[in-house]
Structure formats: structure tokens, C-alpha cells
Design an enzyme around this catalytic site. Structure first.
Site, PDB file in Angstrom:
ATOM      1  N   ARG A   1      -4.334   8.129  -5.781  1.00 37.55           N
ATOM      2  CA  ARG A   1      -4.940   7.079  -6.594  1.00 37.55           C
ATOM      3  C   ARG A   1      -5.419   7.683  -7.904  1.00 37.55           C
ATOM      4  NH1 ARG A   1      -9.542   2.759  -4.805  1.00 37.55           N
ATOM      5  NH2 ARG A   1      -9.934   1.901  -6.876  1.00 37.55           N
TER       6      ARG A   1
ATOM      7  N   LYS B   1       0.848  -1.192   0.000  1.00 32.65           N
ATOM      8  CA  LYS B   1       0.000   0.000   0.000  1.00 32.65           C
ATOM      9  C   LYS B   1       0.880   1.237   0.000  1.00 32.65           C
ATOM     10  CE  LYS B   1      -4.096   2.027   2.078  1.00 32.65           C
ATOM     11  NZ  LYS B   1      -3.745   3.380   1.647  1.00 32.65           N
TER      12      LYS B   1
ATOM     13  N   PHE C   1      -2.286  -1.144 -10.473  1.00 27.66           N
ATOM     14  CA  PHE C   1      -2.709  -2.297  -9.671  1.00 27.66           C
ATOM     15  C   PHE C   1      -4.002  -2.941 -10.154  1.00 27.66           C
ATOM     16  CE2 PHE C   1      -4.225   1.427  -7.192  1.00 27.66           C
ATOM     17  CZ  PHE C   1      -5.585   1.167  -7.206  1.00 27.66           C
TER      18      PHE C   1
END
Length: 465
Positions: A136, A131, A224
DNA sequence: TATGTCTGCCC
DNA sequence: ATTCTGC
DNA sequence: GCAGAATGGGCAGACATA
């Protein structure tokens, strides 16, 4: 009247004038609501999901179409388009709506659990990813036209396409026609091969001097997830399949800003714990654990993804004992309690005074808020105590004598431009990132609670982990 | 030109 | 971001 | 189990003011 378009020198005055004109024409009730709009205090009591219910009612007189309309909204966040489609083509058209490059998809979010064991108990065999503490991004790429089109959306779906010019070429180089994927962008120091703390990453410019910022604070983008590839939506594909498709798209190259997130298969809590500590050692925020066969559920926060963060696992806990220095009245539900947040500080022995370190607005139940309000009113004073050092913009609505000690948990201690704990003429103070109330310390006097000196030690210590 | 205040957005 | 609460 | 509503620190940017 288009207030938004008025800008530049004198614009505030002009906007005020326009508003004045409007208010003068309105009856008192209308004026009340117009004022609330301007102040951001118009409480409608509904959000985008209520609009979706309303569209269902519009069509069939109940909310039976909610799930279908919500799904359309989740894969195509444009309520105007949803409403238009429904009105013109009915529910059939809504069902046939599809992902469009350039229209964002509502991101999935992770739940949180406190230990590795909880996570493995819940998921069984699963995979864990690092993480990273950055931005994001949802990336849309379309290479079907004469020139590639590329857009970046933030977690809250704001268009940030101009912010990352240094990521454009690496993404355009990916060998696809169309693509929607997600990743975490984080500042990176090539000299030390370390990631920058969030406070540095967030310095990336948003409008001016972007190119310079790109060289000053180079970014890495760790992809991801893959949501859409060459015209095919992949949302219903299991996580592992999406991951492997994505992997094939990103060439492994240390020097490319475009990277591919690592992933480790987990079968036992012990394994997860070890991997977690490995990530902590590398200075990361923790891990995100994913259910291997989970589809991508846009707009949902559920246990398909579970985050395990640094301070959750035992000894790394950043808990400090603070004196309460005052409180703020609060809004909405909190206004009925008469308290929405409170100011806390720590004792500076050298200066014999309390210095602020955070405002706290979460961690108490409704009952606990009311109790706290009562306690604090008993300690209320009319002016700032002379032994309290506080920036003007943090002044509470009600000052209290520093006599109540509480336990505050935080994810991190940061250097602060506003809080006064440890602040000198030459040095910034310290503050708490994500502060929350954990309970009272009846056994400690405010002077014996955590001190500025100890806070400084904790700050130095966290840098080295 | 420098500084203060406020907003919108990131986490 | 975190946390609590109502459904 | 999830969505919604409270709340945090702190950054860049836009304007106002000195």
C-alpha cells in the site's frame, strides 16, 4: 553520542565501545534503562496517542483537547510539529493545521467480516473493489515548483520514495498541480497478464539495484483513493465523489503502470458473493467493500471499509492439522503465562519424521494459553526428538514430544527458506502465511494428521485457483 | 568472496 | 498480517 | 466498536566472520 550515524566495517565494535563508556558513567538504575533501550525492551506503556493526551494536559490540564490534537496529528503525522504548533499558537493554531504535501496522512484501515451477507447486512448498498496483495502506498505529488516533487509513503508511513523510480514518470504525467492519493503497488507479469504473488512483489529492491529490479519485476500501481487535489483536502467528501474525481485523473491505458482500481456497485449479498468469486478466479486476495457515503477518516480502522478475504468463504479454507513440537516463552503479558508461541509441524511418511511448517502465536484466549502451557509441560522433553527436523533458528525454548494435534488455519501455503516441511536438498520447504490456532484434534494421532504429501497437494492446488 | 546473524520493514 | 482483551 | 498488545512468514540490507 550518536550511535545511529556510526556505520561500515567495525561499526558494531565501535558502537559497543561507546555504549560501554556510557554505561560506566551511569548509576545502576540509569544503566538498567539504557540497556533496555538498546535491547528494545524498554516498556514505556504509551504510544503516540498518549503523547497527544499529554499535549492536551499541557495546554488545559485535562484531555479535553484530545480530539482536536488527534485530528491534527492524523492529517499531519509529525508529533514534533504538532507540539511546536500547540506551544506557539495554542489550540487555535492546531485547529488551523492543514494537510501538507510531503507530510503523510495516517491511512484509514479496513475491518474484516467473514461473509458477504454480513457485509451487505452492515452496509446496505455499497461498492466493492478488488483486493490486491501488494504494497500500500500513499503518493504525494507537487508540481507547483520548477521541478515536480514526488514521495511515496508505506502503510506505516515510512518514506519509500527511492523504491519506485518506474512509477515516477507516470505519476508526474497526471494533470494536476498537487495531489495526495493512495494505491496498491503489485508486481505484474505482462507475458501472462497475471499479478505476482506477494513474495515476488516484495523482492523489489530498496536501496541498491533499484533500476534493474524495476525492469525485472515491473509494477502496476492501482490507485483507489484521492485525499487531496490542487490545494483542496478531500477527506470530508463522500467516497463516491472522491472515487469519481480520481477516475478523471487516470487515463485508461493497459500499458501504463498507473492504473485505476475497478469498482462494482453492490446491492445484495448474492451479488457481492459473485463478484468475490470472480476476483478469486483472477487469483486476487479478495475484495474490499466500501460504504458509499463514507468520508475518509485518517488513522481509523472501522466499518467504512470491510475486507472479505479468500479463505473466509467456505470451501477454499486452508486448514491443516499439525503436531505441536515445542514452545517459546514469550514477552509482556505472554511471559506471565510462560508461553508466547509454539512450533508446529507435519508428518513426513517417507522420512518417518516431523517437519516444521509454522510458529503459531495467535488464536488462543488467555485461558487457552495457560491450558496449553500445562498440556505442553506434561509432554516436555529435554532435547529435540530425533524424529523432528527443524532449522536451528526456530528451535523452541522447550521441546515437546509430538503428541498433541491442533488445527491451524492459514491464508496461504508458501515456499519457505527456513521451514523444513517438504524440504529436500534441491527444493525449498513449505510454510504457512498468517498461521493461527483454531482448536485441537483429539481424534487424530500426530502421524494421522495432515502429512507433508497432503500439504504439497494443497500448495499445488492453490496455485491453480 | 561466501556465508551466517541480525534488524527493519512488508504483508 | 491475525487475534484477543479492556475500555 | 475501537485501540493496543501479543504474535506469524519472509524479504533486502548491513555487518561480522570464516
Amino acid at each position: 553520542m550518536n550511535l545511529e550515524k556510526i556505520e561500515g566495517t567495525g561499526s558494531q565494535e565501535e558502537k559497543a565501545g561507546k555504549l560501554f563508556e556510557l554505561l560506566a558513567q551511569l548509576d545502576p538504575i540509569s544503566a538498567k534503562y539504557v540497556v533496555r533501550i538498546v535491547l528494545g525492551k524498554l516498556r514505556l506503556g504509551f504510544s503516540d496517542m498518549t503523547v497527544i493526551d499529554a499535549l492536551s494536559w499541557m495546554e488545559v490540564g485535562d484531555k479535553s483537547l484530545r480530539a482536536k490534537i488527534e485530528h491534527a496529528y492524523n492529517i499531519s503525522v509529525d508529533s514534533g510539529l504538532i507540539a511546536k504548533t500547540l506551544k506557539e499558537g495554542g489550540i487555535k493554531a492546531i485547529e488551523q493545521m492543514h494537510i501538507t504535501i510531503g507530510i503523510p496522512i495516517r491511512p484509514a484501515a479496513a475491518e474484516r467480516l467473514p461473509t458477504a451477507k454480513d457485509i451487505v447486512d452492515k452496509l446496505g448498498k455499497c461498492v466493492a473493489q478488488p483486493k490486491l496483495d501488494g504494497f500500500r502506498l500513499q503518493i504525494h505529488l507537487d508540481k507547483t515548483g520548477p521541478r515536480p516533487k514526488i514521495r511515496f509513503f508505506s502503510r506505516n508511513l515510512k518514506d519509500m520514495s527511492d523504491m519506485f523510480p518506474d512509477l515516477v514518470a507516470p505519476i508526474e504525467a497526471v494533470d494536476v498541480q498537487t495531489l495526495i492519493c493512495e494505491g496498491e503497488a503489485i508486481g505484474y507479469d505482462a507475458n501472462t497478464d497475471t499479478f505476482l504473488p506477494f513474495q515476488e512483489t516484495v523482492k523489489r529492491k530498496r536501496k541498491h539495484g533499484i533500476e534493474q529490479a524495476a525492469t525485472e519485476f515491473p509494477l502496476k500501481l492501482f490507485l483507489f483513493d484521492l485525499l487531496y487535489l490542487n490545494g483542496e483536502p478531500l477527506l470530508d467528501m463522500p467516497h463516491e465523489q472522491r472515487y469519481h474525481l480520481l477516475k478523471k485523473l487516470v487515463k485508461h491505458d493497459q500499458n501504463n503502470p498507473l492504473q485505476f482500481i475497478a469498482e462494482k456497485e453492490i446491492t445484495t449479498a448474492k451479488q457481492l458473493e459473485e463478484y468475490f468469486y470472480e476476483m478469486i478466479e483472477e487469483g486476487l486476495e479478495g475484495v474490499v467493500v466500501k460504504r458509499m457515503n463514507a468520508i475518509y477518516q485518517p488513522g481509523k480502522r472501522n466499518f467504512n471499509w470491510i475486507k472479505l478475504k479468500r479463505q473466509e468463504e467456505g470451501e477454499l479454507e486452508d486448514t491443516i492439522d499439525c503436531a505441536i513440537l515445542g514452545y517459546y516463552y514469550g514477552a509482556g503479558k505472554r511471559a506471565t503465562f510462560g508461553i508466547g508461541a509454539f512450533l508446529v509441524g507435519v508428518f513426513n511418511k517417507g522420512h518417518d519424521r516431523f517437519e516444521t511448517v509454522a510458529k503459531v502465536g495467535t488464536g488462543l484466549s488467555d485461558v487457552a494459553w495457560k491450558e496449553l502451557r500445562t498440556k505442553l509441560d506434561a509432554a516436555a522433553v529435554t532435547h529435540k526428538p530425533v524424529n523432528v527436523e527443524c532449522a536451528k533458528e526456530l528451535y523452541p525454548d522447550v521441546w515437546t514430544a509430538p503428541e498433541i494435534v491442533c488445527i491451524i488455519r492459514a491464508d496461504e501455503i508458501t515456499k519457505s527458506p527456513t521451514h523444513t516441511a517438504g524440504k529436500t536438498a534441491h527444493e525449498l520447504g513449505y510454510a504457512l502465511r498468517f498461521p493461527r490456532f483454531m482448536g485441537y484434534r483429539e481424534d487424530k494421532s500426530p502421524e494421522d494428521a495432515t502429512t507433508v504429501f497432503e500439504l504439497k497437494e494443497m500448495f499445488e492446488h492453490q496455485k491453480s485457483r
